[in-house]
Design a protein around this motif. Structure first.
Motif, short mmCIF file in Angstrom:
data_model
loop_
_atom_site.label_atom_id
_atom_site.label_comp_id
_atom_site.label_asym_id
_atom_site.label_seq_id
_atom_site.Cartn_x
_atom_site.Cartn_y
_atom_site.Cartn_z
N PRO A 162 32.98 40.41 29.32
CA PRO A 162 33.27 41.69 29.96
C PRO A 162 33.50 41.53 31.46
O PRO A 162 33.08 42.39 32.24
CB PRO A 162 31.99 42.51 29.67
N SER A 163 34.17 40.47 31.87
CA SER A 163 34.22 40.16 33.31
C SER A 163 35.46 40.66 34.02
O SER A 163 35.55 40.54 35.26
CB SER A 163 34.09 38.64 33.50
N GLY A 164 36.43 41.23 33.31
CA GLY A 164 37.64 41.76 33.95
C GLY A 164 38.25 40.76 34.91
O GLY A 164 38.40 39.58 34.60
N GLN A 165 38.56 41.27 36.12
CA GLN A 165 39.17 40.40 37.14
C GLN A 165 38.14 39.84 38.11
O GLN A 165 38.49 39.29 39.15
CB GLN A 165 40.22 41.22 37.94
N SER A 204 38.84 33.94 38.83
CA SER A 204 38.49 34.81 37.70
C SER A 204 38.59 34.01 36.40
O SER A 204 39.12 32.89 36.39
CB SER A 204 39.48 35.97 37.63
N ARG A 223 39.95 37.01 26.73
CA ARG A 223 39.92 38.38 26.21
C ARG A 223 38.84 39.17 26.94
O ARG A 223 37.65 38.88 26.80
CB ARG A 223 39.66 38.38 24.70
N ASN A 224 39.27 40.13 27.76
CA ASN A 224 38.32 40.99 28.45
C ASN A 224 37.93 42.14 27.53
O ASN A 224 38.79 42.78 26.93
CB ASN A 224 38.99 41.54 29.72
N HIS A 251 28.19 38.61 33.70
CA HIS A 251 29.65 38.63 33.74
C HIS A 251 30.25 40.00 34.05
O HIS A 251 31.41 40.09 34.42
CB HIS A 251 30.21 38.09 32.42
N ARG A 255 32.00 42.45 38.68
CA ARG A 255 33.19 43.30 38.83
C ARG A 255 33.02 44.29 39.97
O ARG A 255 33.99 44.80 40.52
CB ARG A 255 33.46 44.08 37.53
#
Ligand SMILES: NC(=O)c1ccc[n+]([C@@H]2O[C@H](COP(=O)([O-])OP(=O)(O)OC[C@H]3O[C@@H](n4cnc5c(N)ncnc54)[C@H](OP(=O)(O)O)[C@@H]3O)[C@@H](O)[C@H]2O)c1
Length: 291
Positions: A162-165, A204, A223-224, A251, A255
């Motif tokens: 779930p770390s996005g950018q 990232s 895969r976010n 993670h 963000r």
């Protein structure tokens, strides 16, 4: 000569610390504090000078014997231990009782800013007990890619988080182990200071995935997912709930945070640049290839 006890000796960092203490041919006596001495002897069969003692963070009965005649300790928090009052308070009292006043503690970058994280609580306990300390605060281990995340990479060809950018700073555990060994060996020169140890790159997971794909034949993808979905996926895979929560926080929270600070401590200490991501991926690329 000092007697130095290494906790977490068979883990990522402990093993590197012992390897580098051996490499610099320390004149100190090194004792691995482990749950299973036979298993550890097998792991460290190339280090004949290493001594062993039975030590279990979760079995207080092992503390006195393990701490007898110890002058200095490399202390870490095994990832599954989060109840600091229960496990570390009695341990640090015992360390004090045994007149061990020198502790190198493996903390984490930013530990000083959050009172709720376990590393912050341990740092405070060490200070409250007036022990001489060195807090080694590393950023995000490159080896998370080859340990906690490798199963998804190998079986699903993806990194799912779930770390996005969010930007992470990537450090090689070899660099942490080398720094840890020097700090333990020359404790007096560095005592009562905290050191952040980081790599030179903030990147990232999408960025790291594309670096991996440049080095391997069968690409992987990043895969976010949102934290709830991450929780459900990992629960279905029977990951222990505590571990899922740690992974989520580790993670997801970045963000909302600033990009990590980059420290030159490793270079100041060793005269070398820390490992960069490209070198690490090249070194480990067999692990990322399709089996
Ligand atoms: N991953 C990251 O990106 C990152 C970044 C910064 C800081 N950190 C911190 O680094 C620490 C983890 O270090 P690591 O990666 O070297 O750990 P690790 O590879 O998970 O190894 C844990 C070590 O602790 C030992 N251990 C576990 N339970 C024990 C017990 N009850 N009694 C005695 N020994 C026990 C294990 O021994 P056995 O062989 O007996 O299992 C093993 O040697 C954590 O505090 C983490 O928060 C991690």
């Amino acid at each position: 000569m000092s007697n130095i006890l290494i906790t977490g000796a068979t883990g990522n960092i402990g093993m590197e610390v012992i390897r580098f203490l051996h490499k610099i041919d320390t004149s100190n006596r090194i004792i691995a504090g482990v749950r299973n001495i036979e298993k550890a002897k097998n792991v460290f069969k190339d280090y004949p000078k290493l001594d062993y003692v039975h030590f279990d963070f979760e079995d207080f009965e092992t503390f006195d014997n393990a701490l007898t005649d110890i002058d200095r300790i490399f202390l870490l928090r095994p990832p599954h231990i989060s109840d600091i009052d229960k496990y570390f308070k009695p341990l640090i009292s015992k360390i004090k009782k045994h007149n061990i006043s020198e502790v190198v503690f493996l903390s984490v970058q930013g530990a000083e800013t959050s009172k709720v994280i376990p590393h912050n609580k341990i740092e405070r306990l060490i200070n409250e007990n007036r022990l001489n300390y060195i807090f080694l605060r590393p950023s995000y281990f490159m080896q998370n890619l080859t340990t906690t995340l490798i199963n998804d990479i190998k079986t699903k060809r993806e990194i799912i988080l779930p770390s996005g950018q969010a930007q992470f700073n990537w450090i090689d555990i070899e660099n942490i182990g080398e720094a840890g060994a020097i700090l333990l060996d020359k404790f007096g020169d560095y005592k009562n200071q905290s050191f952040e140890i980081t790599g030179l790159e903030n990147e990232s997971f999408a960025g790291v995935t594309s670096l991996i794909n440049k080095a391997i034949e069968n690409p992987i993808r990043f895969r976010n997912v949102n934290p709830l979905r991450f929780f459900r996926i990992k629960k279905r895979e029977r990951m222990v709930t505590g571990m899922i929560i740690v992974m989520m926080l580790l993670h997801f929270l970045p963000r909302f945070q600033k990009a990590p600070r980059i420290s030159n401590f490793y270079e100041r200490l060793t005269g070398k640049k820390p490992t960069d991501l490209k070198t690490f991926i090249e070194r480990e690329k067999k692990q990322f290839e399709k089996q």
